[in-house]
Motif scaffolding. Sequence first.
Motif, PDB file in Angstrom:
ATOM      1  N   VAL A 129       0.853  -1.186   0.000  1.00 32.64           N
ATOM      2  CA  VAL A 129       0.000   0.000   0.000  1.00 32.64           C
ATOM      3  C   VAL A 129       0.889   1.236   0.000  1.00 32.64           C
ATOM      4  O   VAL A 129       1.798   1.352   0.827  1.00 32.64           O
ATOM      5  N   LEU A 160      -1.631  -1.279  -3.963  1.00 32.97           N
ATOM      6  CA  LEU A 160      -2.747  -0.374  -3.735  1.00 32.97           C
ATOM      7  C   LEU A 160      -2.213   1.036  -3.561  1.00 32.97           C
ATOM      8  O   LEU A 160      -1.294   1.265  -2.749  1.00 32.97           O
ATOM      9  N   THR A 214      -3.383   5.047  -2.839  1.00 40.76           N
ATOM     10  CA  THR A 214      -4.505   5.860  -2.371  1.00 40.76           C
ATOM     11  C   THR A 214      -4.716   7.123  -3.195  1.00 40.76           C
ATOM     12  O   THR A 214      -5.850   7.544  -3.411  1.00 40.76           O
ATOM     13  N   VAL A 236      -4.201  -1.667  -7.819  1.00 38.30           N
ATOM     14  CA  VAL A 236      -5.522  -1.391  -7.257  1.00 38.30           C
ATOM     15  C   VAL A 236      -5.594   0.107  -6.982  1.00 38.30           C
ATOM     16  O   VAL A 236      -4.863   0.633  -6.149  1.00 38.30           O
ATOM     17  N   ALA A 237      -6.470   0.773  -7.704  1.00 39.44           N
ATOM     18  CA  ALA A 237      -6.607   2.223  -7.579  1.00 39.44           C
ATOM     19  C   ALA A 237      -7.935   2.636  -8.199  1.00 39.44           C
ATOM     20  O   ALA A 237      -8.593   1.830  -8.864  1.00 39.44           O
ATOM     21  N   THR A 295      -9.146  -4.996 -11.083  1.00 31.45           N
ATOM     22  CA  THR A 295      -8.532  -4.411  -9.888  1.00 31.45           C
ATOM     23  C   THR A 295      -8.689  -2.901  -9.806  1.00 31.45           C
ATOM     24  O   THR A 295      -8.205  -2.284  -8.860  1.00 31.45           O
ATOM     25  N   VAL A 334     -11.348  -5.267  -1.169  1.00 29.07           N
ATOM     26  CA  VAL A 334     -10.889  -3.893  -1.043  1.00 29.07           C
ATOM     27  C   VAL A 334     -12.049  -2.958  -1.341  1.00 29.07           C
ATOM     28  O   VAL A 334     -12.603  -2.976  -2.449  1.00 29.07           O
ATOM     29  N   PHE A 389      -8.506   2.988   1.717  1.00 27.79           N
ATOM     30  CA  PHE A 389      -8.949   1.621   1.452  1.00 27.79           C
ATOM     31  C   PHE A 389      -9.390   0.936   2.738  1.00 27.79           C
ATOM     32  O   PHE A 389      -8.744   1.097   3.781  1.00 27.79           O
ATOM     33  N   ILE A 393      -9.463  -2.813   3.697  1.00 28.90           N
ATOM     34  CA  ILE A 393      -8.932  -4.083   3.190  1.00 28.90           C
ATOM     35  C   ILE A 393      -9.363  -5.193   4.141  1.00 28.90           C
ATOM     36  O   ILE A 393      -8.945  -5.236   5.300  1.00 28.90           O
TER      37      ILE A 393
END
Length: 253
Positions: A25, A51, A53, A75-76, A99, A116, A144, A146
């Motif tokens: 992350v 991930l 942010t 992941v975004a 994702t 997520v 996130f 999670i």
Amino acid sequence: MDTQLTWYGQSAFKIITTSGKVLLVDPWLSNPVFENAKREIAALKHVDLILVTHGHSDHVGDTVEIGQKTGAKLVATFDLADAIVKQLGYPAEQAQADTVGHFGGELTLLDGEVKVAFVRAHHGSGVAADDRCGLRHGGAPGGFVITIRGGPTIYHTGDTDLFSDMALVSRFHKIDIMLVCIGDHFTMGPARAAEAVKLVKARTVIPMHYGTFPVLTGTPEVFERELKTRKSKAELRVMKIGQTLTLDEAKDS
């Protein structure tokens, strides 16, 4: 195997799930306070998910290098993923619809082992393509939630100020561990962060995004005092840079 959490400084964390899946992350491992960054990045032979942010460089960090090296999926939010791919060179095939999501949505990943949820933050999200040009559009900032099967539910706030809708997080998720920014100047400081913890009703809270630069003046000591002033029931766990803890340690310490 318990879920493991490693802090690299600023807002960068590694999560290893109960089956050994690896999540990063906001992986700015090469930040000024983590001395073993080169060695750690070299040791990351496999990463499942990265991930991010928001688009600021202290959060995107080493995302592209690690993604290119490991094949990790990004992941975004849709806008941020588009910027990281087109402006920074993240492999497009590793940032597809499976994702990439948006606020209010929740992704089920890694055969259901990880979920997520995208939640809002109050900050900025410009992406720095290079030192000569200004920030490019990176969508809106976020955080996130999670959820790890057989492990904890972790809320990474991203960079944010306190805002009242944080209270809605606990209506949909029981937060075991809250990773909360406390540094002040660019995010909420200790007092507002302590109020955020009360809104979220987190069981354990771990401060982040402090001490990396002189302007980030918030400290865990002041944060602890502010939590006590508000009679917060959350357990404060202060991690050292490079430290790894397990879920059991987070519960029992």
